[in-house]
Structure formats: C-alpha cells, structure tokens
Design a protein around this motif. Structure first.
Motif, PDB file in Angstrom:
ATOM      1  N   VAL A   1       0.839  -1.205   0.000  1.00  0.00           N
ATOM      2  CA  VAL A   1       0.000   0.000   0.000  1.00  0.00           C
ATOM      3  C   VAL A   1       0.868   1.247   0.000  1.00  0.00           C
ATOM      4  CG1 VAL A   1      -1.617   1.348   1.399  1.00  0.00           C
ATOM      5  CG2 VAL A   1      -1.993  -1.101   1.073  1.00  0.00           C
ATOM      6  N   LEU A   2       1.914   1.209   0.790  1.00  0.00           N
ATOM      7  CA  LEU A   2       2.801   2.372   0.894  1.00  0.00           C
ATOM      8  C   LEU A   2       3.509   2.638  -0.437  1.00  0.00           C
ATOM      9  CD1 LEU A   2       3.990   4.500   2.798  1.00  0.00           C
ATOM     10  CD2 LEU A   2       5.755   2.852   3.407  1.00  0.00           C
ATOM     11  N   ARG A   3       4.048   1.569  -1.057  1.00  0.00           N
ATOM     12  CA  ARG A   3       4.802   1.743  -2.297  1.00  0.00           C
ATOM     13  C   ARG A   3       3.901   2.073  -3.486  1.00  0.00           C
ATOM     14  NH1 ARG A   3       7.193  -2.957  -0.335  1.00  0.00           N
ATOM     15  NH2 ARG A   3       6.052  -4.176  -1.879  1.00  0.00           N
ATOM     16  N   SER A   4       2.748   1.434  -3.573  1.00  0.00           N
ATOM     17  CA  SER A   4       1.925   1.555  -4.770  1.00  0.00           C
ATOM     18  C   SER A   4       0.922   2.696  -4.724  1.00  0.00           C
ATOM     19  CB  SER A   4       1.156   0.231  -5.004  1.00  0.00           C
ATOM     20  OG  SER A   4       2.041  -0.855  -5.098  1.00  0.00           O
ATOM     21  N   ILE A   5       0.479   3.069  -3.536  1.00  0.00           N
ATOM     22  CA  ILE A   5      -0.601   4.054  -3.430  1.00  0.00           C
ATOM     23  C   ILE A   5      -0.137   5.336  -2.754  1.00  0.00           C
ATOM     24  CG2 ILE A   5      -2.902   4.490  -2.493  1.00  0.00           C
ATOM     25  CD1 ILE A   5      -3.428   1.499  -2.625  1.00  0.00           C
ATOM     26  N   GLN A   6       0.462   5.214  -1.577  1.00  0.00           N
ATOM     27  CA  GLN A   6       0.725   6.399  -0.770  1.00  0.00           C
ATOM     28  C   GLN A   6       1.959   7.180  -1.217  1.00  0.00           C
ATOM     29  OE1 GLN A   6       0.602   4.368   3.126  1.00  0.00           O
ATOM     30  NE2 GLN A   6      -1.209   5.596   3.595  1.00  0.00           N
ATOM     31  N   LEU A   7       3.073   6.467  -1.466  1.00  0.00           N
ATOM     32  CA  LEU A   7       4.304   7.177  -1.816  1.00  0.00           C
ATOM     33  C   LEU A   7       4.179   8.009  -3.098  1.00  0.00           C
ATOM     34  CD1 LEU A   7       7.560   5.141  -1.068  1.00  0.00           C
ATOM     35  CD2 LEU A   7       6.937   7.437  -0.317  1.00  0.00           C
ATOM     36  N   PRO A   8       3.623   7.448  -4.187  1.00  0.00           N
ATOM     37  CA  PRO A   8       3.503   8.275  -5.400  1.00  0.00           C
ATOM     38  C   PRO A   8       2.714   9.561  -5.158  1.00  0.00           C
ATOM     39  CG  PRO A   8       3.116   5.969  -5.924  1.00  0.00           C
ATOM     40  CD  PRO A   8       3.162   6.058  -4.440  1.00  0.00           C
ATOM     41  N   GLN A   9       1.634   9.475  -4.375  1.00  0.00           N
ATOM     42  CA  GLN A   9       0.850  10.675  -4.095  1.00  0.00           C
ATOM     43  C   GLN A   9       1.584  11.621  -3.152  1.00  0.00           C
ATOM     44  OE1 GLN A   9      -3.599  10.051  -3.852  1.00  0.00           O
ATOM     45  NE2 GLN A   9      -2.895   7.981  -3.411  1.00  0.00           N
ATOM     46  N   ALA A  10       2.330  11.063  -2.200  1.00  0.00           N
ATOM     47  CA  ALA A  10       3.102  11.912  -1.288  1.00  0.00           C
ATOM     48  C   ALA A  10       4.161  12.707  -2.046  1.00  0.00           C
ATOM     49  CB  ALA A  10       3.756  11.056  -0.206  1.00  0.00           C
ATOM     50  N   PHE A  11       4.811  12.065  -3.022  1.00  0.00           N
ATOM     51  CA  PHE A  11       5.787  12.786  -3.842  1.00  0.00           C
ATOM     52  C   PHE A  11       5.120  13.927  -4.596  1.00  0.00           C
ATOM     53  CE2 PHE A  11       8.826   9.207  -3.449  1.00  0.00           C
ATOM     54  CZ  PHE A  11       9.998   9.938  -3.300  1.00  0.00           C
ATOM     55  N   ARG A  12       3.939  13.655  -5.144  1.00  0.00           N
ATOM     56  CA  ARG A  12       3.248  14.697  -5.911  1.00  0.00           C
ATOM     57  C   ARG A  12       2.819  15.848  -5.016  1.00  0.00           C
ATOM     58  NH1 ARG A  12      -2.166  12.942  -8.765  1.00  0.00           N
ATOM     59  NH2 ARG A  12      -2.842  13.052  -6.596  1.00  0.00           N
ATOM     60  N   ILE A  13       2.308  15.531  -3.834  1.00  0.00           N
ATOM     61  CA  ILE A  13       1.842  16.565  -2.920  1.00  0.00           C
ATOM     62  C   ILE A  13       2.991  17.406  -2.394  1.00  0.00           C
ATOM     63  CG2 ILE A  13       0.761  16.945  -0.658  1.00  0.00           C
ATOM     64  CD1 ILE A  13      -0.945  14.446  -1.210  1.00  0.00           C
ATOM     65  N   MET A  14       4.095  16.753  -2.056  1.00  0.00           N
ATOM     66  CA  MET A  14       5.212  17.443  -1.408  1.00  0.00           C
ATOM     67  C   MET A  14       6.293  17.876  -2.385  1.00  0.00           C
ATOM     68  SD  MET A  14       3.903  17.312   1.502  1.00  0.00           S
ATOM     69  CE  MET A  14       5.185  18.127   2.440  1.00  0.00           C
ATOM     70  N   LEU A  15       6.009  17.795  -3.696  1.00  0.00           N
ATOM     71  CA  LEU A  15       7.019  18.169  -4.685  1.00  0.00           C
ATOM     72  C   LEU A  15       7.522  19.600  -4.511  1.00  0.00           C
ATOM     73  CD1 LEU A  15       8.666  17.219  -7.071  1.00  0.00           C
ATOM     74  CD2 LEU A  15       6.794  17.888  -8.589  1.00  0.00           C
ATOM     75  N   PRO A  16       6.660  20.589  -4.263  1.00  0.00           N
ATOM     76  CA  PRO A  16       7.193  21.949  -4.039  1.00  0.00           C
ATOM     77  C   PRO A  16       8.163  22.019  -2.862  1.00  0.00           C
ATOM     78  CG  PRO A  16       4.828  22.033  -4.460  1.00  0.00           C
ATOM     79  CD  PRO A  16       5.190  20.583  -4.305  1.00  0.00           C
ATOM     80  N   ALA A  17       7.851  21.308  -1.768  1.00  0.00           N
ATOM     81  CA  ALA A  17       8.755  21.310  -0.617  1.00  0.00           C
ATOM     82  C   ALA A  17      10.069  20.609  -0.955  1.00  0.00           C
ATOM     83  CB  ALA A  17       8.086  20.629   0.575  1.00  0.00           C
ATOM     84  N   LEU A  18      10.003  19.570  -1.767  1.00  0.00           N
ATOM     85  CA  LEU A  18      11.223  18.865  -2.160  1.00  0.00           C
ATOM     86  C   LEU A  18      12.106  19.759  -3.027  1.00  0.00           C
ATOM     87  CD1 LEU A  18       9.733  15.341  -2.980  1.00  0.00           C
ATOM     88  CD2 LEU A  18      11.126  15.959  -1.003  1.00  0.00           C
ATOM     89  N   ILE A  19      11.487  20.514  -3.931  1.00  0.00           N
ATOM     90  CA  ILE A  19      12.258  21.430  -4.764  1.00  0.00           C
ATOM     91  C   ILE A  19      12.860  22.535  -3.903  1.00  0.00           C
ATOM     92  CG2 ILE A  19      12.132  23.076  -6.676  1.00  0.00           C
ATOM     93  CD1 ILE A  19       9.969  21.344  -7.901  1.00  0.00           C
ATOM     94  N   SER A  20      12.105  23.008  -2.917  1.00  0.00           N
ATOM     95  CA  SER A  20      12.646  24.023  -2.011  1.00  0.00           C
ATOM     96  C   SER A  20      13.845  23.491  -1.241  1.00  0.00           C
ATOM     97  CB  SER A  20      11.553  24.489  -1.037  1.00  0.00           C
ATOM     98  OG  SER A  20      10.491  25.109  -1.723  1.00  0.00           O
ATOM     99  N   GLN A  21      13.822  22.214  -0.898  1.00  0.00           N
ATOM    100  CA  GLN A  21      14.971  21.625  -0.214  1.00  0.00           C
ATOM    101  C   GLN A  21      16.185  21.577  -1.127  1.00  0.00           C
ATOM    102  OE1 GLN A  21      14.926  21.082   2.949  1.00  0.00           O
ATOM    103  NE2 GLN A  21      17.036  20.367   3.036  1.00  0.00           N
ATOM    104  N   LEU A  22      15.944  21.455  -2.431  1.00  0.00           N
ATOM    105  CA  LEU A  22      17.050  21.497  -3.383  1.00  0.00           C
ATOM    106  C   LEU A  22      17.755  22.846  -3.319  1.00  0.00           C
ATOM    107  CD1 LEU A  22      18.725  20.362  -5.695  1.00  0.00           C
ATOM    108  CD2 LEU A  22      16.920  21.059  -7.280  1.00  0.00           C
ATOM    109  N   VAL A  23      16.991  23.917  -3.098  1.00  0.00           N
ATOM    110  CA  VAL A  23      17.589  25.246  -2.938  1.00  0.00           C
ATOM    111  C   VAL A  23      18.556  25.233  -1.755  1.00  0.00           C
ATOM    112  CG1 VAL A  23      17.114  27.668  -2.393  1.00  0.00           C
ATOM    113  CG2 VAL A  23      15.625  26.433  -3.979  1.00  0.00           C
ATOM    114  N   VAL A  24      18.133  24.611  -0.659  1.00  0.00           N
ATOM    115  CA  VAL A  24      18.994  24.522   0.524  1.00  0.00           C
ATOM    116  C   VAL A  24      20.258  23.725   0.214  1.00  0.00           C
ATOM    117  CG1 VAL A  24      19.127  23.692   2.905  1.00  0.00           C
ATOM    118  CG2 VAL A  24      17.005  24.722   2.060  1.00  0.00           C
ATOM    119  N   ILE A  25      20.112  22.650  -0.536  1.00  0.00           N
ATOM    120  CA  ILE A  25      21.268  21.822  -0.879  1.00  0.00           C
ATOM    121  C   ILE A  25      22.277  22.614  -1.707  1.00  0.00           C
ATOM    122  CG2 ILE A  25      22.009  19.812  -2.223  1.00  0.00           C
ATOM    123  CD1 ILE A  25      19.413  18.432  -1.391  1.00  0.00           C
ATOM    124  N   VAL A  26      21.778  23.357  -2.692  1.00  0.00           N
ATOM    125  CA  VAL A  26      22.680  24.149  -3.533  1.00  0.00           C
ATOM    126  C   VAL A  26      23.439  25.168  -2.687  1.00  0.00           C
ATOM    127  CG1 VAL A  26      22.785  25.831  -5.408  1.00  0.00           C
ATOM    128  CG2 VAL A  26      21.305  23.836  -5.626  1.00  0.00           C
TER     129      VAL A  26
END
Length: 294
Positions: A185-210
């Motif tokens: 359930v986690l791999r097939s249903i929840q994780l793909p949607q979590a990535f989509r929902i939190m994509l802006p936050a993940l990109i913002s973290q890329l700013v921190v990494i740079v």
C-alpha cells in the motif's frame, strides 16, 4: 470588511502603515547611499576592481570566468549527487518510520532526530576527517556529498512522511480491502501521491542543498566560495568577487524557487479542478487493481 481571523484595517491604520513604510524605505535608502558613497571613496567601483569580472577585454576576464565555470560544474555536481542520495535514503527512512513496529521505531526516530540536530558543517568535517582515518579514502567531492546527505536525507524523510500522513485514510483502506500488505500500500498508493503533494517542498529543499554546497570550502573542495578565495588572492578584490558569487547563487536559487512556485500552482489548480476525496479513492482502487492484475 472583516475576515475570520482579524478586522480589516481602517483608514487611520492604513495611513499609519503607509507612513511607517515610507519612513522605513527612506532609512533603508539612506543606508544604501551611505554605503555606496563609502565604497566609492575607498575606490571599490574602479575598473581595476571590476574589470576582471565584467569587462571581456580585461586580460584576466577569461581566466576568472573559466574558474567560475569549473566551480559551477563542481557545485551542481555535488548538489545533484546529494539530491539523488538524499531522495533515495530519505524515501527509505520515511517508509521505515511509517511502517516500523513499536519495538524498533524508537531507533529509527532516534537516528532521524540525531541527524536533524547535527550541524551540516560538522557532518561534512566528520566525513572528511574521520572516514580517511578508518581507511575509507574517497575523492573529495564524496566527503561533501556524504556530509550533505546525512543532513538532507532526514529532512526529505520528514517531508515525505508529512505527505503520507496528509492522505485520506480511505487511500490505504482501499488497498487493505484488496489484500495488499502495508508495504505494498505504501509503495503503490501512498508514496507516489506523497511525492506529488510534497514536490514543491522537495524542490525548495534542493535550494537549501545548492546553498549548502558552499560549505565545501572547509574541506578545500573547489566550489564557488573556495574558487572565489583563490581569485581574491590574485586580484585583491574581495567585495567584487563575493558580489558576483552572491549574484550567481541568487540566480540559481531564484530559478529553483520559481520552479517550486510553478509546481505548487499547477498542483493547486489540479486539486481545484474537481478532484474530490471520493474521486481520489476510486483512483487508488483502480491503481491497486492494476498492480494486482484485477
């Protein structure tokens, strides 16, 4: 007109706010003028100081920007590797923390909280000084990547965990009703949607990494700050060189920030396009059926 949380400001408050903004702007402008005049008096705007950085006819211009180009490649390489490893390890940590049994969940939480509390500089220094002492000799870029990954992987893990916890419970219940395990359930249903929902936050973290790649100077990695120091030793123009480095970082991070805003707007527009919790649950059931062959 008033809102739910506060009353709209009246004419007097708006006038005071306007006056305060004007006064603050005047003070800020005065400070800028004073700083610029002091810099002019000290000869910081001469062609000798700025020529190697902005004048293509200057004999040092090509050499300076060759070094900056190499530094840009080194910075982006370290940031890219850190992002990849942080995403992979962060995803594994998020899945482990969500699915962990009580008897060992404390260990996962302890690791996450410990790494979140360690300053990035110490993580980089630890990787560069301790690993060679135990016989792990690597190219210098990997010590920077390891140090940055130790910190950023747990941040990404918490971002993904927040995305998973924000999903409706019907998402997972639909999978359980079809006989899927918690991991499936986690791999097939929840994780793909979590990535989509939190994509802006993940990109913002890329700013921190740079931005954090600039800490590589403490281990002599040839990124922007280290390269700027080398240029300064020759040209004797620290203000001008650091100003150029700052502008480059600002442009890179501004682009990434705008990308995060664009993605967030697109996702928000998609959620406002009529996708209801029921629709999402039906999509989840369809996805589960495809996975199970039903």
């Amino acid at each position: 007109m008033s809102s739910v949380l506060y009353d709209a400001p009246g004419p007097v408050t708006r006038r005071r706010t306007l006056i305060s903004s004007i006064v603050a702007g005047i003070i800020l402008l005065a400070v800028v003028v004073v700083v610029v005049l002091r810099l002019v008096a000290q000869g910081q705007f001469t062609a000798e100081k700025w020529g190697p950085l902005v004048n293509p006819l200057n004999p040092d211009f090509a050499a300076v920007w060759t070094l900056f180009g190499q530094a840009l490649v080194a910075t982006l390489a370290a940031a890219g590797l850190t992002l990849v490893f942080s995403l992979v390890i962060g995803t594994v940590l998020a899945m482990t923390r969500v699915t962990a049994a009580k008897w060992y969940r404390w260990l996962v939480v302890g690791v996450v909280e410990f790494l979140r509390g360690v300053p990035v500089v110490i993580a980089i220094f630890f990787a560069a000084r301790v690993l060679p002492e135990v016989g792990i000799s690597l190219p210098i870029i990997w010590y920077l990547v390891i140090g940055l990954t130790l910190y950023n992987c747990v941040i990404i893990a918490e971002i993904l965990r927040a995305g998973i916890n924000s999903l409706p419970k019907g998402q997972s219940e639909a999978g359980y009703s079809l006989g899927l395990t918690r991991g499936q359930v986690l791999r097939s249903i929840q994780l793909p949607q979590a990535f989509r929902i939190m994509l802006p936050a993940l990109i913002s973290q890329l700013v921190v990494i740079v931005k954090d790649t600039s800490l590589g100077f403490i281990i002599s990695y040839e990124e922007f700050v280290r390269t700027a120091n080398i240029i300064i030793q020759t040209l004797r123009n620290p203000i001008q060189t650091y100003a150029v480095v700052a502008v480059i970082f600002i442009l890179i991070n501004y682009t990434l920030s705008k990308l995060a805003e664009y993605v967030e707007r697109r996702l928000s527009r998609g959620r406002r396009g009529g996708v209801t919790p029921t629709d999402t649950e039906h999509e989840a059931e369809a996805g589960v059926g495809a996975v199970t062959g039903g």
